[in-house]
Motif scaffolding. Structure first.
Motif, PDB file in Angstrom:
ATOM      1  N   MET A 116      -9.645 -10.657   7.005  1.00 49.84           N
ATOM      2  CA  MET A 116      -9.240 -11.952   6.424  1.00 49.84           C
ATOM      3  C   MET A 116      -8.636 -12.871   7.484  1.00 49.84           C
ATOM      4  N   ASP A 117      -8.800 -12.480   8.756  1.00 53.08           N
ATOM      5  CA  ASP A 117      -8.301 -13.269   9.888  1.00 53.08           C
ATOM      6  C   ASP A 117      -6.787 -13.460   9.884  1.00 53.08           C
ATOM      7  N   ILE A 118      -6.079 -12.432   9.464  1.00 49.89           N
ATOM      8  CA  ILE A 118      -4.619 -12.476   9.514  1.00 49.89           C
ATOM      9  C   ILE A 118      -4.209 -11.963  10.892  1.00 49.89           C
ATOM     10  N   ALA A 119      -3.244 -12.621  11.505  1.00 48.99           N
ATOM     11  CA  ALA A 119      -2.793 -12.257  12.858  1.00 48.99           C
ATOM     12  C   ALA A 119      -2.329 -10.800  12.887  1.00 48.99           C
ATOM     13  N   ASP A 120      -2.514 -10.151  14.049  1.00 47.40           N
ATOM     14  CA  ASP A 120      -2.223  -8.719  14.171  1.00 47.40           C
ATOM     15  C   ASP A 120      -0.806  -8.336  13.747  1.00 47.40           C
ATOM     16  N   GLY A 121       0.182  -9.083  14.154  1.00 40.75           N
ATOM     17  CA  GLY A 121       1.568  -8.767  13.803  1.00 40.75           C
ATOM     18  C   GLY A 121       1.786  -8.797  12.308  1.00 40.75           C
ATOM     19  N   ALA A 122       1.353  -9.867  11.674  1.00 34.27           N
ATOM     20  CA  ALA A 122       1.491 -10.008  10.220  1.00 34.27           C
ATOM     21  C   ALA A 122       0.604  -8.995   9.499  1.00 34.27           C
ATOM     22  N   ALA A 123      -0.605  -8.774  10.018  1.00 36.47           N
ATOM     23  CA  ALA A 123      -1.541  -7.824   9.397  1.00 36.47           C
ATOM     24  C   ALA A 123      -0.969  -6.411   9.422  1.00 36.47           C
ATOM     25  N   SER A 124      -0.373  -6.019  10.547  1.00 34.08           N
ATOM     26  CA  SER A 124       0.181  -4.660  10.634  1.00 34.08           C
ATOM     27  C   SER A 124       1.371  -4.506   9.687  1.00 34.08           C
ATOM     28  N   ASP A 125       2.207  -5.539   9.593  1.00 35.04           N
ATOM     29  CA  ASP A 125       3.339  -5.474   8.652  1.00 35.04           C
ATOM     30  C   ASP A 125       2.846  -5.367   7.209  1.00 35.04           C
ATOM     31  N   MET A 126       1.815  -6.145   6.887  1.00 30.90           N
ATOM     32  CA  MET A 126       1.247  -6.103   5.534  1.00 30.90           C
ATOM     33  C   MET A 126       0.612  -4.736   5.253  1.00 30.90           C
ATOM     34  N   ALA A 127      -0.065  -4.193   6.235  1.00 30.06           N
ATOM     35  CA  ALA A 127      -0.708  -2.883   6.054  1.00 30.06           C
ATOM     36  C   ALA A 127       0.330  -1.811   5.770  1.00 30.06           C
ATOM     37  N   LEU A 128       1.416  -1.810   6.536  1.00 31.84           N
ATOM     38  CA  LEU A 128       2.459  -0.800   6.330  1.00 31.84           C
ATOM     39  C   LEU A 128       3.175  -1.006   5.007  1.00 31.84           C
ATOM     40  N   LEU A 129       3.401  -2.246   4.632  1.00 35.26           N
ATOM     41  CA  LEU A 129       4.013  -2.544   3.342  1.00 35.26           C
ATOM     42  C   LEU A 129       3.113  -2.073   2.205  1.00 35.26           C
ATOM     43  N   SER A 130       1.821  -2.262   2.373  1.00 36.93           N
ATOM     44  CA  SER A 130       0.858  -1.825   1.356  1.00 36.93           C
ATOM     45  C   SER A 130       0.841  -0.306   1.221  1.00 36.93           C
ATOM     46  N   VAL A 131       0.897   0.401   2.348  1.00 37.18           N
ATOM     47  CA  VAL A 131       0.936   1.869   2.303  1.00 37.18           C
ATOM     48  C   VAL A 131       2.214   2.321   1.607  1.00 37.18           C
ATOM     49  N   ARG A 132       3.326   1.705   1.964  1.00 37.39           N
ATOM     50  CA  ARG A 132       4.625   2.040   1.362  1.00 37.39           C
ATOM     51  C   ARG A 132       4.568   1.822  -0.153  1.00 37.39           C
ATOM     52  N   SER A 133       4.024   0.695  -0.576  1.00 39.60           N
ATOM     53  CA  SER A 133       3.923   0.376  -2.005  1.00 39.60           C
ATOM     54  C   SER A 133       2.995   1.352  -2.725  1.00 39.60           C
ATOM     55  N   ALA A 134       1.876   1.675  -2.104  1.00 44.17           N
ATOM     56  CA  ALA A 134       0.932   2.613  -2.708  1.00 44.17           C
ATOM     57  C   ALA A 134       1.558   3.997  -2.860  1.00 44.17           C
ATOM     58  N   ALA A 135       2.301   4.428  -1.851  1.00 43.69           N
ATOM     59  CA  ALA A 135       2.946   5.745  -1.910  1.00 43.69           C
ATOM     60  C   ALA A 135       3.999   5.776  -3.007  1.00 43.69           C
ATOM     61  N   ARG A 136       4.783   4.727  -3.124  1.00 37.80           N
ATOM     62  CA  ARG A 136       5.813   4.665  -4.177  1.00 37.80           C
ATOM     63  C   ARG A 136       5.171   4.610  -5.550  1.00 37.80           C
ATOM     64  N   SER A 137       4.095   3.857  -5.664  1.00 37.75           N
ATOM     65  CA  SER A 137       3.390   3.747  -6.936  1.00 37.75           C
ATOM     66  C   SER A 137       2.830   5.101  -7.351  1.00 37.75           C
ATOM     67  N   GLU A 138       2.261   5.834  -6.390  1.00 40.46           N
ATOM     68  CA  GLU A 138       1.710   7.170  -6.665  1.00 40.46           C
ATOM     69  C   GLU A 138       2.818   8.123  -7.079  1.00 40.46           C
ATOM     70  N   ALA A 139       3.938   8.068  -6.370  1.00 40.06           N
ATOM     71  CA  ALA A 139       5.054   8.966  -6.684  1.00 40.06           C
ATOM     72  C   ALA A 139       5.635   8.662  -8.051  1.00 40.06           C
ATOM     73  N   SER A 140       5.648   7.405  -8.451  1.00 41.50           N
ATOM     74  CA  SER A 140       6.226   7.059  -9.742  1.00 41.50           C
ATOM     75  C   SER A 140       5.310   7.429 -10.893  1.00 41.50           C
ATOM     76  N   SER A 141       4.060   7.739 -10.615  1.00 44.34           N
ATOM     77  CA  SER A 141       3.131   8.104 -11.693  1.00 44.34           C
ATOM     78  C   SER A 141       3.279   9.551 -12.132  1.00 44.34           C
ATOM     79  N   PHE A 142       4.050  10.359 -11.377  1.00 45.37           N
ATOM     80  CA  PHE A 142       4.247  11.743 -11.769  1.00 45.37           C
ATOM     81  C   PHE A 142       5.274  11.826 -12.887  1.00 45.37           C
ATOM     82  N   PRO A 143       5.015  12.672 -13.890  1.00 44.01           N
ATOM     83  CA  PRO A 143       5.984  12.801 -14.982  1.00 44.01           C
ATOM     84  C   PRO A 143       7.301  13.411 -14.470  1.00 44.01           C
TER      85      PRO A 143
END
Length: 145
Positions: A116-143
């Motif tokens: 999406m042509d996002i600059a490397d610095g911002a793209a890497s921060d977004m990627a890590l934030l997305s991984v963090r959010s996905a991991a938390r979302s997955e963990a919260s789905s466990f009963p």
């Protein structure tokens, strides 16, 4: 009529045959126990060797996957790969995901951000934030109960 006297019967049982039979049964069971012990040890050893071989295969596959993913991290993150490395090193403790999963997911998000042509610095921060959010979302789905 008065009774005067006693009758005594002397009885004796010949137990020689019985004793011999029980001794033979005991010896037979002892031999069977020894044979079963040897068979059990052989079966146990066979399963142990198979488990060890399977573990070795799994370890080699995981190492290969990690090396392949590391290449993807280096290419997708470029100069920002140190961010992914720092994140992945703490991913298991912080988010409950493996280093391999963190790197795979992070690289996918980084590739999308770069697409999406996002600059490397911002793209890497977004990627890590997305991984963090996905991991938390997955963990919260466990009963919890």
């Amino acid at each position: 009529m008065a009774v005067d006297g006693y009758l005594n019967f002397k009885t004796k049982i010949d137990t020689k045959g019985f004793n011999t039979g029980t001794k033979q049964i005991g010896e037979g069971l002892g031999n069977m126990k020894q044979m079963l012990g040897k068979v059990g040890a052989a079966v146990g050893a066979a399963f142990s060797v198979k488990a060890l071989v399977d573990f070795g295969k799994s370890a080699v596959e995981t190492a290969s996957d990690l090396a392949e993913v590391q290449n993807v991290v280096d290419v997708s993150f470029g100069a920002m790969s140190y961010k992914m490395e720092q994140f992945a090193d703490k991913a298991i403790e912080s988010f409950g995901i493996s280093e391999l999963s963190a790197k795979k997911t992070g690289s996918t998000f980084m590739a999308m951000a770069k697409g999406m042509d996002i600059a490397d610095g911002a793209a890497s921060d977004m990627a890590l934030l997305s991984v963090r959010s996905a991991a938390r979302s997955e963990a919260s789905s466990f009963p919890t109960s």
